[in-house]
Design a protein around this motif. Structure first.
Motif, mmCIF file in Angstrom:
data_model
loop_
_atom_site.group_PDB
_atom_site.id
_atom_site.type_symbol
_atom_site.label_atom_id
_atom_site.label_comp_id
_atom_site.label_asym_id
_atom_site.label_seq_id
_atom_site.Cartn_x
_atom_site.Cartn_y
_atom_site.Cartn_z
ATOM 1 N N VAL A 313 -8.664 -6.393 1.805
ATOM 2 C CA VAL A 313 -7.933 -7.638 2.026
ATOM 3 C C VAL A 313 -7.290 -7.664 3.416
ATOM 4 O O VAL A 313 -7.187 -8.722 4.046
ATOM 5 N N THR A 314 -6.881 -6.506 3.907
ATOM 6 C CA THR A 314 -6.267 -6.468 5.238
ATOM 7 C C THR A 314 -7.239 -6.986 6.295
ATOM 8 O O THR A 314 -6.854 -7.692 7.225
ATOM 9 N N SER A 388 2.011 -0.926 9.996
ATOM 10 C CA SER A 388 1.526 0.013 8.990
ATOM 11 C C SER A 388 1.309 -0.739 7.687
ATOM 12 O O SER A 388 2.068 -1.640 7.344
ATOM 13 N N GLU A 391 0.155 1.825 1.978
ATOM 14 C CA GLU A 391 0.890 2.747 1.111
ATOM 15 C C GLU A 391 2.229 3.019 1.775
ATOM 16 O O GLU A 391 2.432 2.656 2.939
ATOM 17 N N PRO A 392 3.112 3.655 1.032
ATOM 18 C CA PRO A 392 4.392 3.973 1.671
ATOM 19 C C PRO A 392 4.139 4.912 2.854
ATOM 20 O O PRO A 392 3.305 5.811 2.766
ATOM 21 N N ASP A 414 6.390 -2.174 8.967
ATOM 22 C CA ASP A 414 5.825 -1.553 7.763
ATOM 23 C C ASP A 414 5.687 -2.679 6.752
ATOM 24 O O ASP A 414 6.683 -3.187 6.237
ATOM 25 N N THR A 415 4.456 -3.105 6.509
ATOM 26 C CA THR A 415 4.222 -4.337 5.759
ATOM 27 C C THR A 415 3.771 -4.042 4.334
ATOM 28 O O THR A 415 2.756 -3.404 4.120
ATOM 29 N N TRP A 416 4.528 -4.531 3.364
ATOM 30 C CA TRP A 416 4.125 -4.367 1.968
ATOM 31 C C TRP A 416 3.445 -5.631 1.461
ATOM 32 O O TRP A 416 3.987 -6.736 1.608
ATOM 33 N N THR A 419 -3.806 -7.091 -2.377
ATOM 34 C CA THR A 419 -4.959 -7.993 -2.430
ATOM 35 C C THR A 419 -4.540 -9.294 -3.124
ATOM 36 O O THR A 419 -4.901 -10.386 -2.698
ATOM 37 N N GLU A 420 -3.741 -9.157 -4.161
ATOM 38 C CA GLU A 420 -3.329 -10.308 -4.957
ATOM 39 C C GLU A 420 -2.372 -11.224 -4.203
ATOM 40 O O GLU A 420 -2.413 -12.437 -4.374
ATOM 41 N N ASP A 503 4.130 -2.278 -8.726
ATOM 42 C CA ASP A 503 4.702 -1.215 -7.901
ATOM 43 C C ASP A 503 6.124 -0.902 -8.350
ATOM 44 O O ASP A 503 6.857 -1.789 -8.783
ATOM 45 N N VAL A 515 9.413 0.901 -1.400
ATOM 46 C CA VAL A 515 8.348 0.908 -2.401
ATOM 47 C C VAL A 515 7.890 2.355 -2.579
ATOM 48 O O VAL A 515 7.625 3.040 -1.595
ATOM 49 N N ARG A 518 2.624 2.991 -7.283
ATOM 50 C CA ARG A 518 2.182 2.210 -8.433
ATOM 51 C C ARG A 518 2.830 2.695 -9.723
ATOM 52 O O ARG A 518 3.086 3.881 -9.892
ATOM 53 N N ASN A 524 -3.590 5.421 -5.224
ATOM 54 C CA ASN A 524 -3.692 4.929 -3.859
ATOM 55 C C ASN A 524 -4.203 6.095 -3.016
ATOM 56 O O ASN A 524 -3.456 6.971 -2.610
HETATM 57 C C1 WTA Z 1 0.481 -0.237 -1.763
HETATM 58 C C2 WTA Z 1 -3.300 -3.603 0.661
HETATM 59 C C3 WTA Z 1 4.271 0.849 0.268
HETATM 60 C C4 WTA Z 1 1.211 -0.790 -2.976
HETATM 61 C C5 WTA Z 1 -2.632 -4.627 1.576
HETATM 62 C C6 WTA Z 1 0.416 -2.039 -3.291
HETATM 63 C C7 WTA Z 1 2.254 -0.239 0.018
HETATM 64 C C8 WTA Z 1 -0.980 -1.613 -2.991
HETATM 65 C C9 WTA Z 1 2.410 -0.850 1.283
HETATM 66 C C10 WTA Z 1 -1.871 -2.772 -2.643
HETATM 67 C C11 WTA Z 1 3.591 -0.524 2.038
HETATM 68 C C12 WTA Z 1 0.552 -1.536 0.392
HETATM 69 N N1 WTA Z 1 4.480 0.328 1.494
HETATM 70 N N2 WTA Z 1 3.176 0.596 -0.479
HETATM 71 N N3 WTA Z 1 3.810 -1.017 3.264
HETATM 72 N N4 WTA Z 1 1.335 -1.642 1.487
HETATM 73 N N5 WTA Z 1 1.080 -0.676 -0.496
HETATM 74 O O1 WTA Z 1 -4.436 -4.383 -2.819
HETATM 75 O O2 WTA Z 1 1.129 0.135 -4.027
HETATM 76 O O3 WTA Z 1 -5.393 -2.623 -1.270
HETATM 77 O O4 WTA Z 1 0.548 -2.456 -4.637
HETATM 78 O O5 WTA Z 1 -3.590 -4.196 -0.554
HETATM 79 O O6 WTA Z 1 -0.847 -0.731 -1.857
HETATM 80 O O7 WTA Z 1 -3.131 -2.341 -2.186
HETATM 81 P P1 WTA Z 1 -4.228 -3.388 -1.739
#
Ligand code: WTA
Length: 648
Positions: A313-314, A388, A391-392, A414-416, A419-420, A503, A515, A518, A524
């Motif tokens: 998704v990124t 970033s 993941e954490p 640091d971007t949380w 995909t959803e 999460d 964060v 999961r 992850n």
């Molecule tokens: C984790 C990726 C901590 C988290 C964009 C999330 C993170 C899952 C971070 C989604 C962050 C993503 N800090 N955890 N900055 N970014 N996560 O769908 O557990 O591949 O629910 O999307 O990655 O992963 P996905």
């Protein structure tokens, strides 16, 4: 794990943006952030409508939001085309001849596509799609390496209203087949091969294998990348470059409903079957555009490099739709970061003057391992902002990134997100937010995030709980493709009208989000989501395996490593060879990223009386912890004793 927690306690420094950075940034202070944030939460529709107004609409919407939880419609009645917004709208001004994509192949070729050129290629390919029978609403599966054609193919689908489903080129033929079947794709776009670490990946061959057992695909369009011999099936397979001879570069962007599906992207959940996350056009694009603009603070002179593959998704939101909608120049690189040497990324940054680097903690940890001497060989002074995702990020990696790559001067966002969620949800604003290493800090505008306990009650500062979002946002997924019930249950079933991210997190006394990972059965691994059930079902599909349980183990490089407990069928014998075979088998069924790092054979697996495997206990075993918590429902204590003794 305990090491990370300790270091969180040790790393107390707070990093403020420099005055210079703040002055030039769109959001230059916390006061400004808070003012806009509060207004955006009081009236999200107003905030999002203002952002949407910066895009080109073929027809303006009549209603911003139609929310019948958990189903949202954004910009109802509006007509918009994502490809027009990423391309055509930049053609009438000075961006026309600006670089849209700067690409480097792993073997070293270089290509630059201006907005004009990219637009032209997209129109040509859109016509190729049409010539090969693709129509509005049809699903097109894209299985390409990181070459400009991947972006071209996505935007060409968007142009004619076909729905793309990109499959990461590291996935196996079985994964392609599953996704073809679930999405009902009728057309596949691939290449003869791709380059990875000096090797050729046989993409077309994987597609051929996938299609052996799949129905419905009428055409395969093949881009010539590596020039190796491939099989061309007459009537089904056509070459991209040959087809281009038959079409013009004239292809007006189709006016599409704001809620017209833009793409389906498969991601892991807690069951064995990946979920087809469906995103639509107007809201998603508005969110991509707004987050790119504010969080990466994009400017005309930036060279923005998001290192993610378009298969994730990124790569959708921050290689393709966000930065291009914002008219930014994007760097794109085909291959591995350590090919031919561990300084490839740093060389690219110096060669092209990359100003913003957006990458993943797992990559950063690998760079740390390879050593400071590699970045030291190159001039990284063009960088002004780092990011970033995935993941954490552990504070050690954060500090290394900040000092060694950012020269101590670049803020780190640091971007949380997921995909959803479609787009970044929690992140610093680089010109405003004081940074705490390891925290994704504060929510983006319009994002009503909170931490709650199992009853949905908001918890106090520094108390752990579930991360939720309390209001719909334009970039949110609309459903799981073909499974509304699962969509409702998975994300909105726990608390009424509230999105549960899956999460675990906490907020500190300043409201910063931390964060931790999961809470469901999702791993992850190197920033990639893997369902434990997916790996388990791959293992059980091998003739020797009776039962399998997969858990994650903390891993310095990958974040989590995959550990599989396996019981064998009658007659099969545990051996190192068999373990290797099983690893390979998982690689074939899902893809190399899913291969277990560790396979442990067992006589039996610990289960509850109702027959559920107690993964929590297995996790404690692989973490080397003492077994704690409730074990009274454990069916057979001897099983546990035996698993532990194997571990010792
Ligand atoms: C984790 C990726 C901590 C988290 C964009 C999330 C993170 C899952 C971070 C989604 C962050 C993503 N800090 N955890 N900055 N970014 N996560 O769908 O557990 O591949 O629910 O999307 O990655 O992963 P996905």
């Amino acid at each position: 794990m305990s090491k990370t927690i300790e270091s969180l306690l040790v790393e107390k420094r707070v990093f403020k943006p420099s005055r210079e950075f703040s002055k030039a940034a769109r959001i230059g202070s916390m006061a400004e952030y808070r003012k806009i944030y509060e207004a955006s939460i009081r009236n999200p529709e107003k905030f999002w409508a203002a952002e949407a107004s910066e895009l080109v609409w073929q027809k303006r919407w009549s209603k911003v939001l139609d929310w019948k939880a958990p189903f949202a419609k954004w910009f109802v009645g509006g007509k918009i085309n994502a490809s027009e917004n990423c391309l055509d709208r930049h053609l009438s001004g000075p961006r026309r001849n600006k670089a849209a994509l700067i690409w480097e192949g792993e073997p070293g070729e270089r290509r630059t596509l201006t907005f004009h050129q990219l637009h032209r290629e997209v129109c040509v390919f859109a016509n190729i799609l049409k010539r090969n029978g693709a129509k509005k609403g049809d699903r097109v599966l894209i299985y390409l390496p990181m070459i400009p054609e991947a972006v071209v193919a996505m935007l060409a689908c968007a142009r004619i209203g076909a729905v793309h489903t990109v499959v990461f080129a590291g996935f196996s033929s079985d994964s392609i087949r599953d996704r073809i079947q679930d999405s009902g794709a009728t057309l596949v776009v691939t290449a003869d091969g791709g380059y990875r670490r000096g090797q050729v990946v046989t993409l077309k061959q994987n597609v051929d294998q996938a299609l052996e057992g799949a129905r419905g695909v009428k055409k395969v369009i093949v881009f010539r990348r590596t020039n190796q011999d491939i099989h061309i099936k007459p009537g089904r397979d056509v070459w991209w470059h040959r087809e281009a001879e038959y079409v013009t570069a004239d292809c007006p962007a189709e006016p599409l409903d704001s809620e017209h599906p833009l793409f389906i992207l498969y991601t892991s959940g807690s069951t064995g079957k990946p979920k087809g996350i469906l995103h639509t056009t107007g809201g998603y694009l508005t969110s991509c555009y707004a987050t790119s603009k504010y969080i990466f603070d994009l400017r005309e002179e930036d060279v923005f490099w998001c290192t993610a593959d378009v298969g994730w998704v990124t790569g959708h939101s921050y290689v393709t739709y966000g930065p291009l909608a914002a008219g930014a120049t994007c760097m794109m690189y085909e291959g591995a970061p350590n090919w031919p040497q561990p300084d490839r990324f740093w060389k690219i940054i110096a060669d092209y003057g990359v100003t913003i680097l957006y990458t993943a903690p797992t990559a950063i940890r690998a760079f740390i391992k390879w050593g400071k001497e590699w970045p030291a060989k190159h001039d990284l002074s063009s960088l002004r902002l780092l990011g970033s995702v995935g993941e954490p990020i552990n504070p050690e990696a954060w500090i290394w990134y900040h000092e060694t790559i950012g020269g101590g001067r670049c803020p780190i966002v640091d971007t949380w997100w997921q995909t959803e969620t479609g787009v970044i949800m929690i992140s610093p604003f680089p010109g405003a937010t004081p940074l705490k290493p390891g925290s994704a800090t504060l929510p983006f505008f319009g994002v009503d995030a909170a931490i709650v306990d199992d009853h949905g009650r908001e918890v106090g500062a520094d108390q752990g709980g579930k991360l939720i979002i309390r209001k719909p946002w334009p970039g949110m997924l609309r459903t799981i493709y073909g499974d509304k019930a699962r969509y409702r249950k998975q994300y909105w079933g726990e608390f009424k009208g509230v999105y549960v991210a899956g999460d675990g997190a906490r907020r500190d006394k300043d409201g910063y989000f931390w964060v931790v990972g999961r809470i469901d059965d999702v791993l992850n691994v190197a920033g990639h989501r893997l369902g434990t059930a997916e790996v388990e079902s791959a293992l059980v599909s091998h003739e020797t395996v009776a039962e399998a349980a997969v858990v994650g183990r903390p891993d310095e490089l990958k974040g989590q490593a995959v550990v599989a407990f396996v019981t064998l069928r009658e007659g099969a014998k545990a051996s190192k060879e068999l373990a290797d075979k099983l690893r390979k088998h998982v690689g074939t069924v899902i893809g190399p990223i899913a291969k277990p790092d560790d396979i442990r054979f067992a006589e039996a697996l610990p289960k509850t009386r109702s027959g559920k495997i107690m993964r929590r206990l297995l996790k404690q075993i692989v973490e080397g912890a003492n077994i704690t918590g409730d074990t009274t429902t454990l069916e057979d204590f001897r099983v546990l004793a035996e698993l532990r003794s194997r571990d010792d």
